[in-house]
Structure formats: C-alpha cells, structure tokens
Design a protein around this motif. Structure first.
Motif, PDB file in Angstrom:
ATOM      1  N   UNK A 122       0.831  -1.210   0.000  1.00 52.13           N
ATOM      2  CA  UNK A 122       0.000   0.000   0.000  1.00 52.13           C
ATOM      3  C   UNK A 122       0.866   1.259   0.000  1.00 52.13           C
ATOM      4  N   UNK A 123       1.934   1.243   0.794  1.00 49.56           N
ATOM      5  CA  UNK A 123       2.805   2.418   0.852  1.00 49.56           C
ATOM      6  C   UNK A 123       3.524   2.643  -0.476  1.00 49.56           C
ATOM      7  N   UNK A 132       2.146  -2.029  -6.878  1.00 52.82           N
ATOM      8  CA  UNK A 132       2.045  -2.928  -5.713  1.00 52.82           C
ATOM      9  C   UNK A 132       2.478  -4.354  -6.031  1.00 52.82           C
ATOM     10  N   UNK A 133       2.581  -4.692  -7.335  1.00 52.09           N
ATOM     11  CA  UNK A 133       3.048  -6.026  -7.722  1.00 52.09           C
ATOM     12  C   UNK A 133       4.522  -6.229  -7.387  1.00 52.09           C
ATOM     13  N   UNK A 134       5.205  -5.137  -7.041  1.00 51.10           N
ATOM     14  CA  UNK A 134       6.619  -5.253  -6.664  1.00 51.10           C
ATOM     15  C   UNK A 134       6.784  -5.969  -5.332  1.00 51.10           C
ATOM     16  N   UNK A 135       5.684  -6.090  -4.573  1.00 49.32           N
ATOM     17  CA  UNK A 135       5.726  -6.750  -3.268  1.00 49.32           C
ATOM     18  C   UNK A 135       4.899  -8.028  -3.321  1.00 49.32           C
ATOM     19  N   UNK A 186       5.045 -13.083  -8.097  1.00 50.60           N
ATOM     20  CA  UNK A 186       5.046 -13.195  -9.552  1.00 50.60           C
ATOM     21  C   UNK A 186       6.447 -12.860 -10.058  1.00 50.60           C
ATOM     22  N   UNK A 187       6.596 -12.858 -11.375  1.00 53.26           N
ATOM     23  CA  UNK A 187       7.897 -12.496 -11.964  1.00 53.26           C
ATOM     24  C   UNK A 187       8.222 -11.024 -11.717  1.00 53.26           C
ATOM     25  N   UNK A 188       7.190 -10.215 -11.396  1.00 48.45           N
ATOM     26  CA  UNK A 188       7.407  -8.787 -11.136  1.00 48.45           C
ATOM     27  C   UNK A 188       7.793  -8.508  -9.686  1.00 48.45           C
TER      28      UNK A 188
END
Length: 551
Positions: A112-113, A121-124, A135-137
C-alpha cells in the motif's frame, strides 16, 4: 433549457430533485489524500531519520545487525529503502518473519505504501505455507523463515536474492536459528549477497561476535512513559498448567479500563485460540448486558461502544486485518504473543497482560511434542508493557504479582533447545552438512537431543549406518511434514494407498480437525451448512455399527 445543461444539472440532484451532498468519505479516501497520509506516517517513523546512514552501513558491510525498538518502523521501511537503493533491480530482496500473520500483514502494508508512492504494488509479494503471492514482477518477497529454509534445499546459494533480511530475530524460532548458521557459511561462497539481522531486543554483542564481529546499527523507537500496575495474585503452576483463573480477571480488568479510563485502544494478551474466543465471548456478553441495563434505566451513565477483535494464527487473513481498520470507538484486541513485537497497532494506550504463553516442548521419552502453557519471560513482559507507550503515555495492567515477575526467566528459551530436531537434522543432512553436532549454532541444542533425532531418522530409513542421507530421506525432506508423517506418506504411495494416507496425515498435521463457527452465517452459508450436515449424517448411518468405536 438546453439538453446538455439539463443533464449536467441532473447529476448534481438526487432522485428526489434535492441537491446532492458531497461525501466526506469520498474526499477522505481519494488517492491523493491516501498518498499524503502514507507519506506523513512514513515521515513520522524514527527509522526515516537514519535512512542515509543505514544504507551507507549496508553498502560498506556484508552483514549488519540492526537493533530497532518496536514501533521504530524498521519492518516496513527498511525493505523500501533497499528497493530505492537498487537492491531489487536484478535480484530479489528477501524478508523473513517468524509468523504467518505478520508476513501477510507487513507485505500488504508495504504494498500500500509503495502504491501511494507511485510504485506498482506487484513489486511486493509474500509466500507462506499453502499461499504463494509472488510473480515475476516481485522485487520484495516477504516469507516465513521456514519457507526460506525450504528454498535452501532447492537452491543452496539462494541465487535469486541480492540481500536477505532476517526480521524479528529475537523471537529465536528454530528456523531462524538454522538460517543463522546456513547464511553465515553461505556468505563465504557468495560475496555479493548481503545479510541484515533485525531485532527489537537482542544481545547485540553476542550476535555481532557470531557474525564475525559485524557492525551494530541502533534505531531508537518512539516511547512514552508507561505506568505498570501489578496484581496481588501469584502465578501458580499445576501439573497441567496455570491454576489461577486469569481469563475472568483479564475480562474484568478490560471492562474496568473501558468504563473508567480515557480513550485509547486495549491490547489483551492471552495464550491461544480457545482462551481468546472464550474471552471475546465473555466481553461481548457483558457489553450486551450493559446495553440492556442502559435501555431499562436511561438515567444510568452511558457506556461507550467496545469493538472486540480476536487475533491468533489460525484466524483468516481478512479477519486478522480488521485490527488495522479505523474505528470510531474503542477497540480491544484479544491476542496471542504475536502482538508483542511482530505487529504494531496505532492508538493502543492500555495493555492487559495475563503473564502466560504457549510453548512447544518436546518429550524425548514419549517421542511427542506438545503445546504447554508457561509463564512468559521478563523480556516478553517488558515488550508487552512497552506496547502501551508507542503513541502517548499509557498503562499496563499485569495480572500477576511483582514476586511472580521476578521469578520469571530473564529471556525466552530458544525454540531449538526445546523442540524435536528430527526435521531440522534431516534438512541439514540434505544440504550436505555431515557434522550436525558441530554445526554453527548460535545456541547449540543438547547433544542428547541431536542423537535422539539421528536415531529417529535412522529408524525411518532417512539416513544409513554411516549417517549419510538416503534417497528415502531426500524424498521425505520434500514434504513440509514431520519425518514420521513424511515416511508414512511415502510408504502409502508405494503400497497404492496414497489417497487414504494423505487424509490421515492431513488430520495429524493440524492442531484440531474441528472448526467452530461463532459468527452469524448468511443464507447461502446456512444452506451449505445444512447440506454438509445431511451428507455427514448419511456417512454416519453408512458406517455406524453398535460394536464399533465411539466415532
């Protein structure tokens, strides 16, 4: 009137032709306001002032120990600092937590931050048992420490990570202790890998010495004075657990705070699900009685609303997250020791500490592990009290005497010194560590416990006469199960009854096979429940016999 003008006008009117009121909720929840709120909260955390120095220390050293008091922001902010510094560009940033509840809650918060800062947010992502949300991201991966141990079996050098952060190391779970030794030797083979060990309360000198005299970085937390009140009741332990009726005392104390103290949320520490649900039921029942008395006697002083929220490991993620939702009234969070350090709830000013916790203890004579209720340590008592002083001055009500506090152990005994080591020794053998007695433990377990584990593995066929892992042992290590259950499953597959063994092993792998539904069901849930009961009745009639067992 022009048609377009009429259409524009109609949007500002409600169905009765009245002017629409602007929703204050919409203004509050707008992305811009959400983003600003997150930025303000991040800026207020103590760890933010040390961002440059922290990143400089991480850059200059392969290992650092970071001591940050609870509420300093180290758990949520350090991963974001590392992402901004580029540690997630080519490889992942790995963060371990000893508890599943904390893993999912922290991952959601960091996501969220980052989203509020314009990062996807897909980075987390997070991985816990039976739930992989990566995921791969994914650049920042939160996981339980047990997941990272299992990843070591597949990839002994953890090539997908650029940096590992072992969070809440002071809890000294058995997997965290094993990771200390594994990562210490792994770092010699991977000079590009970095390690951060973070903790709220830790013997930093001993840890620094264990990790080759690495530097220690301290981050002060936000702390306000906390008044501590002790009960006159002594902790008395019987053969089966505590003798004192502390649940009733905890409920009475909580309601006393609610009816006589100024605003502020309450943390009530109990030992497990059964006690928590019993206390929640008692609190809700007493509040309903208060409301009924108010209705019958309007002249009586009005008692404010109290929102009762349970928090324990077996609770669903959605219900666990309710403790973070804003509330107009006072919240009482009835929890296990997970809220000592792993999770921080804003607005808590009162703590009620029953003084007990559940610990896993292994009995080598019976060959069984059991969860028993024992008094907490002095360090745990201090952590619980400190929860009341994170946002302002607070109060802690200990349901035990000063003499009981003084008789507590100074620190919690590490899990590795009171658990069955068969699974741990099997993992070490599969990783190619032949000398499990001489392995680099921070606190070595008793030699008898290691010999007992080796004996179990030999009987199960996981190791041979020379102490080397067998093919059967390697197959057993692939299952996230105790070695005995893993061996049963393998044998069931070999004998063609794998499905039946899976059911039996599943039943033996959980604390309880019964699920209790305390909340009101929807119509669909009631229909499903009725269908399930009819199916269960048919099965019972099919297998029932007067000379059969009690089931």
């Amino acid at each position: 009137m022009h048609r377009g003008e009429k259409r524009r006008r109609s949007r500002s009117l409600d169905r009765y032709g009245r002017k629409r009121r602007e929703s204050s909720v919409e203004r509050t929840d707008s992305p811009r306001n959400n983003s600003q709120a997150f930025q303000d909260q991040r800026a207020s955390l103590p760890v933010g002032k040390y961002k440059a120095e922290l990143l400089q220390a991480i850059e200059a050293n392969q290992i650092i120990v970071c001591i940050g008091e609870t509420g300093s922001g180290k758990t949520t902010q350090l991963p974001q600092f590392l992402l901004e510094a580029g540690y997630g560009d080519s490889k992942r940033i790995g963060i371990t937590q000893p508890r599943r509840v904390a893993t999912t809650a922290v991952a959601k918060r960091v996501g969220e931050e980052l989203a509020a800062s314009g990062v996807s947010p897909k980075a987390v992502g997070y991985t816990i048992r039976f739930d992989d949300q990566c995921t791969t991201e994914t650049k920042i991966k939160f996981m339980t420490d047990g997941i990272l141990v299992r990843e070591c079996l597949q990839d002994p050098l953890l090539q997908q990570y650029s940096i590992i952060m072992l969070d809440e190391a002071h809890e000294r779970s058995i997997h965290t202790d094993i990771l200390f030794g594994l990562l210490k030797s792994m770092l010699k083979q991977r000079p590009d890998l970095k390690l951060i060990v973070t903790s709220a309360t830790l013997d930093d000198e001993r840890f620094a010495a264990f990790f080759n005299d690495c530097p220690v970085f301290r981050v002060p937390g936000r702390s306000f004075p906390v008044d501590i009140y002790h009960s006159k009741t002594h902790q008395i332990m019987g053969k089966t657990g505590p003798v004192s009726t502390y649940i009733q005392a905890a409920v009475d104390t909580t309601l006393q705070i609610h009816t006589h103290e100024p605003e502020g949320h309450i943390l009530l520490f109990l030992t497990g699900q059964k006690e928590i649900e019993e206390a929640c039921s008692m609190l809700n029942s007493r509040m309903r009685r208060f409301n009924e008395e108010e209705r019958l006697n309007p002249d009586n002083p009005r008692i404010p609303r109290l929102l009762v929220l349970p928090l324990y490991g077996a609770l669903s993620s959605a219900k666990q997250r309710r403790i973070f939702n804003p509330s107009s009234g006072r919240k009482v969070i009835v929890c296990t020791n997970i809220a000592e350090t792993s999770l921080t709830v804003d607005g808590v000013k009162y703590v009620v500490d029953a003084g007990f916790t559940k610990q896993k203890v292994y009995n080598p004579l019976r060959g069984l592990e059991s969860l028993i209720i024992v008094p907490i340590s002095q360090v745990s008592a201090q952590q619980r009290a400190g929860r009341a002083g994170r946002t302002s001055a607070g109060k802690c009500y200990r349901l035990y005497s000063k003499q009981s506090y003084e008789s507590m152990l100074p620190e919690t005994v590490p899990e590795i010194q009171r658990s069955n080591l068969a699974n741990t020794i099997l993992y070490l053998k599969v990783l190619g560590i032949s000398d499990v007695v001489g392995f680099n433990y921070l606190d070595p377990p008793a030699e008898d416990a290691i010999i007992d584990a080796l004996r179990q593995l030999y009987v199960l066929g996981a190791i041979n006469d020379a102490g080397e892992v067998t093919d059967t042992g390697k197959d057993m290590a692939q299952f996230p199960l105790e070695p005995r259950l893993g061996r049963c499953l393998l044998e069931g597959i070999r004998l063609g009854c794998g499905k039946e063994l899976m059911i039996i092993v599943a039943m033996l792998s959980v604390e309880t096979i019964f699920m209790y539904q305390n909340e009101k069901r929807t119509h669909d849930e009631q229909d499903q429940h009725s269908i399930a009961r009819r199916q269960a009745t048919k099965l019972l009639e099919k297998h029932y016999h007067t000379k059969g067992d009690h089931l």
